[in-house]
Design a protein around this motif. Structure first.
Motif, PDB file in Angstrom:
ATOM      1  N   PHE A  71       4.371  -3.311  -3.758  1.00 29.71           N
ATOM      2  CA  PHE A  71       4.402  -4.104  -4.978  1.00 29.71           C
ATOM      3  C   PHE A  71       3.302  -5.166  -4.916  1.00 29.71           C
ATOM      4  N   THR A  72       2.757  -5.463  -6.055  1.00 33.25           N
ATOM      5  CA  THR A  72       1.724  -6.487  -6.107  1.00 33.25           C
ATOM      6  C   THR A  72       2.369  -7.865  -6.145  1.00 33.25           C
ATOM      7  N   LEU A  78       7.209 -11.547 -10.867  1.00 36.74           N
ATOM      8  CA  LEU A  78       7.966 -11.182 -12.063  1.00 36.74           C
ATOM      9  C   LEU A  78       9.412 -10.832 -11.707  1.00 36.74           C
ATOM     10  N   ILE A  79       9.567 -10.106 -10.620  1.00 36.40           N
ATOM     11  CA  ILE A  79      10.919  -9.739 -10.197  1.00 36.40           C
ATOM     12  C   ILE A  79      11.718 -10.992  -9.863  1.00 36.40           C
ATOM     13  N   LEU A  80      11.113 -11.877  -9.107  1.00 33.45           N
ATOM     14  CA  LEU A  80      11.810 -13.110  -8.742  1.00 33.45           C
ATOM     15  C   LEU A  80      12.187 -13.914  -9.985  1.00 33.45           C
ATOM     16  N   SER A  81      11.267 -13.966 -10.892  1.00 35.86           N
ATOM     17  CA  SER A  81      11.518 -14.717 -12.121  1.00 35.86           C
ATOM     18  C   SER A  81      12.635 -14.082 -12.942  1.00 35.86           C
ATOM     19  N   ASN A 103      15.581   1.782  -8.917  1.00 37.01           N
ATOM     20  CA  ASN A 103      15.824   2.000  -7.490  1.00 37.01           C
ATOM     21  C   ASN A 103      14.711   1.378  -6.642  1.00 37.01           C
ATOM     22  N   ASP A 104      13.489   1.540  -7.108  1.00 32.39           N
ATOM     23  CA  ASP A 104      12.346   0.923  -6.421  1.00 32.39           C
ATOM     24  C   ASP A 104      12.523  -0.584  -6.336  1.00 32.39           C
ATOM     25  N   HIS A 108      13.131  -2.856  -3.072  1.00 36.68           N
ATOM     26  CA  HIS A 108      12.148  -3.885  -2.741  1.00 36.68           C
ATOM     27  C   HIS A 108      12.830  -5.242  -2.643  1.00 36.68           C
ATOM     28  N   TRP A 109      13.750  -5.472  -3.530  1.00 36.60           N
ATOM     29  CA  TRP A 109      14.482  -6.733  -3.493  1.00 36.60           C
ATOM     30  C   TRP A 109      15.275  -6.837  -2.189  1.00 36.60           C
ATOM     31  N   ASN A 110      16.019  -5.803  -1.901  1.00 42.38           N
ATOM     32  CA  ASN A 110      16.905  -5.864  -0.732  1.00 42.38           C
ATOM     33  C   ASN A 110      16.143  -5.986   0.580  1.00 42.38           C
ATOM     34  N   THR A 111      14.957  -5.416   0.621  1.00 43.04           N
ATOM     35  CA  THR A 111      14.238  -5.424   1.891  1.00 43.04           C
ATOM     36  C   THR A 111      13.298  -6.614   2.035  1.00 43.04           C
TER      37      THR A 111
END
Length: 265
Positions: A71-72, A78-81, A103-104, A108-111
């Motif tokens: 992920f960039t 963006l995900i965090l936001s 799922n991606d 990515h969040w979990n790891t």
DNA sequence: AATTACGACAACCGCCTCTCA
DNA sequence: TTGAGAGGCGGTTGTCGTAAT
């Protein structure tokens, strides 16, 4: 409790997908993309898999235009936001990230991002050292860089190559089918296809939701061409007669590919 | 060199929602 | 209106590769 499983776990294959299965699923979904039913797909395509498993495999891995790999920085931000705004609505978050699946994003969040998020929640009494920020710092360093060339190339090439080879195989396959005596008058007219579609839709229990590939961006250009329109029928595999999609693939195996293997390279 | 720990991600599970007859 | 079936979704688990010891 008391809920029946969607399929018989003893009789369907589970675990990792083989390349042959991927190829069959990809070809089938891309070809019969306009309508269909995930629960009947395995039967029609000759895959010994649960329909849900097929759906998941397609959506999370095989679907064209998916982006695999790291992920960039922008995506992370963006995900965090979005997580701060809406929580773990992964499908909603993924919808904001073109080419990424829920799922991606979830993985990515979990790891990675969860740690960063938790660290960010820690009161600022802890010094904001580089070490504290290191997950983000190091990640940012990494993610701000373009992916390693070979990795990116591999990801791209695999997807394109799979699509290309599927197209080739399908074209060859259709050529062979044209030569085979049909058990039903499938190809004779578009009207017969229409009736076939209707009959199949009702036989499928009436729940004839379209494949989730009606989004044009996910379809190869050729799929919309007039040359294949007649075959964009979810019932076409049935209409082929006794032969399932996989049967046809197998029967054309030697002629199309040879004995080296199906589609994989 | 062998073992352990950990990260990454594919796949599964089960519940919820939606659609349709 | 309601029940059944299918799709959608989030949580969890399993597996594999790699870094660390």
């Amino acid at each position: 409790m008391g809920r029946s499983p969607c399929c018989d776990r003893r009789s369907v294959k589970r675990g990792a997908w083989s390349r042959e299965e991927d190829a069959i699923l990809t070809s089938f979904v891309q070809r019969f993309a306009n309508a269909g039913n995930w629960m009947t797909l395995p039967y029609k395509a000759g895959l010994n898999r649960c329909g849900k498993s097929c759906r998941l495999r397609w959506l999370n891995y095989l679907r064209p235009a998916l982006r695999h790999g790291r992920f960039t920085d922008e995506e992370d931000s963006l995900i965090l936001s979005l997580y701060a705004d809406i929580g773990s609505k992964w499908s909603a978050i993924a919808a904001k990230l073109p080419g990424r699946t829920d799922n991606d994003v979830k993985n990515h969040w979990n790891t990675k991002l969860k740690k960063r998020h938790l660290l960010a929640m820690v009161p600022s009494t802890t010094p904001p050292t580089a070490a504290i920020d290191s997950p983000s710092a190091s990640d940012a360093d990494e993610s701000s860089l373009p992916p390693p060339l070979d990795e990116a190339a591999i990801a791209t090439d695999d997807g394109e190559e799979l699509t290309r080879r599927s197209e080739e195989l399908y074209a060859e396959l259709m050529g062979l089918i044209q030569q085979q005596p049909m058990t039903g008058d499938v190809r004779s007219s578009s009207s017969s296809l229409s009736s076939s579609r209707t009959a199949c839709a009702s036989s499928a229990g009436g729940n004839s939701a379209a494949w989730p590939v009606d989004d044009k961006e996910f379809l190869p250009e050729s799929s919309g061409s007039s040359t294949v329109v007649e075959l964009d029928d979810p019932c076409a595999a049935h209409a082929f007669g006794a032969a399932s999609f996989q049967d046809l693939l197998a029967s054309s195996y030697d002629e199309v590919i040879g004995t080296e293997g199906l589609l994989y390279y």
